[in-house]
Motif scaffolding. Structure first.
Motif, PDB file in Angstrom:
ATOM      1  N   ALA A 197       0.729  -1.051   0.062  1.00 25.61           N
ATOM      2  CA  ALA A 197       0.177  -0.089  -0.037  1.00 25.61           C
ATOM      3  C   ALA A 197       1.062   1.283  -0.048  1.00 25.61           C
ATOM      4  CB  ALA A 197      -0.710   0.016   1.102  1.00 25.61           C
ATOM      5  N   GLN A 201      -2.884   3.620  -1.291  1.00 22.84           N
ATOM      6  CA  GLN A 201      -3.336   2.982  -2.470  1.00 22.84           C
ATOM      7  C   GLN A 201      -2.660   1.461  -2.682  1.00 22.84           C
ATOM      8  OE1 GLN A 201      -5.184   3.977  -5.361  1.00 22.84           O
ATOM      9  NE2 GLN A 201      -4.990   1.856  -5.754  1.00 22.84           N
ATOM     10  N   GLN A 202      -3.679   0.390  -2.789  1.00 25.00           N
ATOM     11  CA  GLN A 202      -3.187  -0.818  -2.884  1.00 25.00           C
ATOM     12  C   GLN A 202      -2.576  -1.229  -4.329  1.00 25.00           C
ATOM     13  OE1 GLN A 202      -3.275  -2.914  -0.154  1.00 25.00           O
ATOM     14  NE2 GLN A 202      -4.471  -1.153   0.764  1.00 25.00           N
ATOM     15  N   ASN A 222       2.279  -5.551   2.195  1.00 21.68           N
ATOM     16  CA  ASN A 222       1.146  -6.477   2.457  1.00 21.68           C
ATOM     17  C   ASN A 222       1.555  -7.953   2.297  1.00 21.68           C
ATOM     18  OD1 ASN A 222      -0.813  -4.219   3.262  1.00 21.68           O
ATOM     19  ND2 ASN A 222      -0.923  -4.020   1.053  1.00 21.68           N
TER      20      ASN A 222
END
Length: 239
Positions: A197, A201-202, A222
């Motif tokens: 992220a 924002q992923q 992640n």
């Protein structure tokens, strides 16, 4: 803060058999008016070259060209007489300047070479062409930021631009902060591997986020991940 999302699935793609290439920005036959450049960053090609193949001798001028091998060995020859092998954990830069001819070939007959080739508009034009490559220890980028290209750092390869390239290999759940080196520069965050992220924002593998009008960029892993930061002037020709 302004952001532009660049999804891996929306990149240009050209498969020539011996070369499988993904284009983050308009290149060759791929053209997207929304993806011509990010500030001074003009090209980011994600290339896979089959064993024994490569790019024959061809010209460049007035461009800073950075190659980052991700797997395998890349053979470089140029019109200055230089002949080098670039390996994983090496970073190469060629300042094309007033003009240079070079070739890039897969140095191996039994495995592919995968590498990123990145072009940045120069700060000074028509300089004498120059070449440099260095090897960087992968352990020096674990959960920290390792600068590999810079205009002002003897430990990095030198670039003819107010631009910095940095690598970071992140363990799952790790958070790091990138500090922008120069006011008004932007940062293009490219995910080499994993899921992260970036300022919320992923992003997945080979996604990118262009960020400007900020002084810091925060990245949270992640999964185990590897990230490339490319900081460049947002106004071409800006000193």
């Amino acid at each position: 803060m302004k952001t532009i999302l660049y999804k891996s699935s929306e990149r240009g793609h050209a498969n020539h058999g011996w070369l499988d290439s993904y284009h983050s920005f308009s290149f060759a036959s791929y053209y997207d008016p929304k993806k011509v450049h990010f500030g001074a960053l003009r090209v980011l090609n994600d290339d896979t070259v089959h064993p024994g193949y490569g790019f024959g001798k061809h010209p460049h001028e007035n461009m800073e060209i950075v190659s980052i091998p991700l797997f395998g060995d890349l053979e470089h020859k140029d019109s200055t007489g230089r002949h080098e092998i670039i390996k994983q954990n090496d970073v190469q830069i060629m300042s094309a300047g007033s003009g240079i001819l070079h070739s890039e070939m897969n140095a191996n007959k039994d495995k592919e070479v995968k590498f990123l080739q990145i072009w940045v508009f120069p700060k000074e034009y028509n300089i004498e062409p120059r070449y440099e490559q260095k090897t960087f220890k992968p352990e020096d980028r674990i959960n920290i930021i390792q600068t590999v290209v810079a205009p002002d750092d003897d430990k990095a390869v030198h670039i003819n631009q107010d631009a910095w390239f940095s690598l970071s290999k992140l363990e799952n759940e790790t958070t790091i902060t990138y500090d922008v080196k120069k006011d008004s520069n932007g940062v293009y965050v490219f995910v080499i591997d994993g899921d992260v992220a970036v300022d919320g924002q992923q992003l997945a593998k080979r996604d990118a986020l262009g960020i400007s009008e900020t002084n810091t960029v925060t990245v949270k892993a992640n999964s185990n991940a590897e990230v490339l930061f490319i900081e460049v002037p947002m106004n071409i020709g800006e000193n």
